[in-house]
Write a protein that holds these residues in place. Structure first.
Motif, mmCIF file in Angstrom:
data_model
loop_
_atom_site.group_PDB
_atom_site.id
_atom_site.type_symbol
_atom_site.label_atom_id
_atom_site.label_comp_id
_atom_site.label_asym_id
_atom_site.label_seq_id
_atom_site.Cartn_x
_atom_site.Cartn_y
_atom_site.Cartn_z
ATOM 1 N N THR A 195 0.809 -1.220 0.000
ATOM 2 C CA THR A 195 0.000 0.000 0.000
ATOM 3 C C THR A 195 0.840 1.266 0.000
ATOM 4 O O THR A 195 0.276 2.362 0.049
ATOM 5 N N ALA A 196 2.131 1.139 -0.093
ATOM 6 C CA ALA A 196 3.008 2.313 -0.012
ATOM 7 C C ALA A 196 2.734 3.287 -1.149
ATOM 8 O O ALA A 196 2.649 4.503 -0.917
ATOM 9 N N GLU A 197 2.583 2.788 -2.364
ATOM 10 C CA GLU A 197 2.388 3.678 -3.505
ATOM 11 C C GLU A 197 1.049 4.409 -3.423
ATOM 12 O O GLU A 197 0.971 5.611 -3.674
ATOM 13 N N SER A 198 -0.010 3.702 -3.047
ATOM 14 C CA SER A 198 -1.312 4.372 -2.939
ATOM 15 C C SER A 198 -1.300 5.377 -1.784
ATOM 16 O O SER A 198 -1.888 6.460 -1.890
ATOM 17 N N ASP A 199 -0.620 5.034 -0.698
ATOM 18 C CA ASP A 199 -0.494 5.982 0.415
ATOM 19 C C ASP A 199 0.313 7.202 0.003
ATOM 20 O O ASP A 199 -0.011 8.333 0.374
ATOM 21 N N ARG A 200 1.350 6.984 -0.794
ATOM 22 C CA ARG A 200 2.186 8.100 -1.260
ATOM 23 C C ARG A 200 1.352 9.057 -2.113
ATOM 24 O O ARG A 200 1.425 10.281 -1.953
ATOM 25 N N LEU A 201 0.527 8.508 -3.010
ATOM 26 C CA LEU A 201 -0.325 9.355 -3.848
ATOM 27 C C LEU A 201 -1.341 10.126 -3.000
ATOM 28 O O LEU A 201 -1.621 11.300 -3.265
ATOM 29 N N GLN A 202 -1.873 9.482 -1.989
ATOM 30 C CA GLN A 202 -2.833 10.138 -1.104
ATOM 31 C C GLN A 202 -2.160 11.269 -0.323
ATOM 32 O O GLN A 202 -2.720 12.355 -0.181
ATOM 33 N N VAL A 203 -0.953 11.032 0.148
ATOM 34 C CA VAL A 203 -0.219 12.057 0.896
ATOM 35 C C VAL A 203 0.121 13.233 -0.016
ATOM 36 O O VAL A 203 -0.029 14.403 0.375
ATOM 37 N N ILE A 204 0.533 12.950 -1.224
ATOM 38 C CA ILE A 204 0.874 14.029 -2.174
ATOM 39 C C ILE A 204 -0.358 14.878 -2.469
ATOM 40 O O ILE A 204 -0.281 16.109 -2.515
ATOM 41 N N ALA A 205 -1.502 14.219 -2.634
ATOM 42 C CA ALA A 205 -2.735 14.968 -2.888
ATOM 43 C C ALA A 205 -3.088 15.850 -1.695
ATOM 44 O O ALA A 205 -3.515 17.007 -1.873
ATOM 45 N N CYS A 206 -2.904 15.346 -0.511
ATOM 46 C CA CYS A 206 -3.181 16.147 0.684
ATOM 47 C C CYS A 206 -2.219 17.318 0.802
ATOM 48 O O CYS A 206 -2.621 18.432 1.186
ATOM 49 N N LEU A 207 -0.959 17.092 0.485
ATOM 50 C CA LEU A 207 0.022 18.176 0.545
ATOM 51 C C LEU A 207 -0.297 19.254 -0.487
ATOM 52 O O LEU A 207 -0.136 20.451 -0.220
ATOM 53 N N ARG A 235 -3.207 20.080 -1.435
ATOM 54 C CA ARG A 235 -4.361 20.826 -0.917
ATOM 55 C C ARG A 235 -3.980 21.772 0.219
ATOM 56 O O ARG A 235 -4.809 22.514 0.700
ATOM 57 N N GLY A 236 -2.726 21.708 0.670
ATOM 58 C CA GLY A 236 -2.260 22.635 1.697
ATOM 59 C C GLY A 236 -2.337 22.102 3.111
ATOM 60 O O GLY A 236 -2.218 22.875 4.066
ATOM 61 N N MET A 237 -2.529 20.827 3.269
ATOM 62 C CA MET A 237 -2.599 20.243 4.615
ATOM 63 C C MET A 237 -1.194 20.121 5.189
ATOM 64 O O MET A 237 -0.225 19.947 4.463
ATOM 65 N N THR A 238 -1.106 20.210 6.500
ATOM 66 C CA THR A 238 0.186 20.074 7.166
ATOM 67 C C THR A 238 0.464 18.579 7.412
ATOM 68 O O THR A 238 -0.467 17.772 7.466
ATOM 69 N N TYR A 260 7.032 13.394 5.176
ATOM 70 C CA TYR A 260 8.069 14.355 4.788
ATOM 71 C C TYR A 260 8.857 13.872 3.571
ATOM 72 O O TYR A 260 9.287 14.680 2.744
ATOM 73 N N SER A 261 9.015 12.552 3.423
ATOM 74 C CA SER A 261 9.695 12.049 2.233
ATOM 75 C C SER A 261 8.837 12.239 0.989
ATOM 76 O O SER A 261 9.369 12.330 -0.123
ATOM 77 N N CYS A 262 7.533 12.320 1.146
ATOM 78 C CA CYS A 262 6.636 12.564 0.002
ATOM 79 C C CYS A 262 6.623 14.036 -0.414
ATOM 80 O O CYS A 262 6.155 14.354 -1.513
ATOM 81 N N LYS A 263 7.097 14.915 0.448
ATOM 82 C CA LYS A 263 7.089 16.349 0.131
ATOM 83 C C LYS A 263 7.944 16.671 -1.087
ATOM 84 O O LYS A 263 7.658 17.638 -1.790
ATOM 85 N N LYS A 264 8.948 15.842 -1.362
ATOM 86 C CA LYS A 264 9.822 16.143 -2.493
ATOM 87 C C LYS A 264 9.111 15.929 -3.840
ATOM 88 O O LYS A 264 9.555 16.398 -4.852
ATOM 89 N N TYR A 265 7.992 15.231 -3.832
ATOM 90 C CA TYR A 265 7.245 14.986 -5.076
ATOM 91 C C TYR A 265 6.213 16.077 -5.349
ATOM 92 O O TYR A 265 5.556 16.067 -6.386
ATOM 93 N N VAL A 266 6.050 17.024 -4.428
ATOM 94 C CA VAL A 266 5.040 18.080 -4.601
ATOM 95 C C VAL A 266 5.605 19.215 -5.401
ATOM 96 O O VAL A 266 6.680 19.614 -5.349
#
Length: 115
Positions: A76-88, A90-93, A109-115
């Motif tokens: 589930t890492a990839e789907s979680d990563r996509l969900q986190v990127i979408a939240c980031l 949208r401006g969520m902390t 925080y590791s997903c922040k580099k993809y935003v």
């Protein structure tokens, strides 16, 4: 000498709270005391056998669950990563995202580099 009745009550209380290893210790003290009545000693041995059987039954389950959870996290890492990127996006902390996604703050925080 300790009062056997107080020890029995203490062991029962520990057992009810789920502190099985501590309860086993008190039951062992009761079972080996020569000053305790025979009936109380028999009850203590029965309780010891029951608790040890519960602990044996519970032990393998803990070891079997961990590898399954780990492999599920990897799937589930990839789907979680996509969900986190979408939240980031949208401006969520990250602290808000931790409440939504079952991942660690370092993963977010590791997903922040993809935003």
């Amino acid at each position: 000498m300790k009062n056997p009745q107080l020890m029995i009550e203490k062991a029962q209380m520990l057992e009810q709270k789920g502190l099985l290893r501590r309860a086993m210790s008190v039951w062992q003290d009761i079972a080996v005391q020569t000053s305790t009545q025979e009936q109380a000693r028999e009850v203590a041995w029965e309780r010891l056998m029951r608790i040890s059987a519960m602990l044996e039954h519970r032990q393998p389950l803990c070891y079997e669950e961990k590898p399954k959870r780990r492999s599920e996290n990897l799937r589930t890492a990839e789907s979680d990563r996509l969900q986190v990127i979408a939240c980031l996006k949208r401006g969520m902390t990250p602290s808000q995202i931790v409440a939504l996604v079952p991942r660690s703050i370092s993963f977010i925080y590791s997903c922040k580099k993809y935003v």
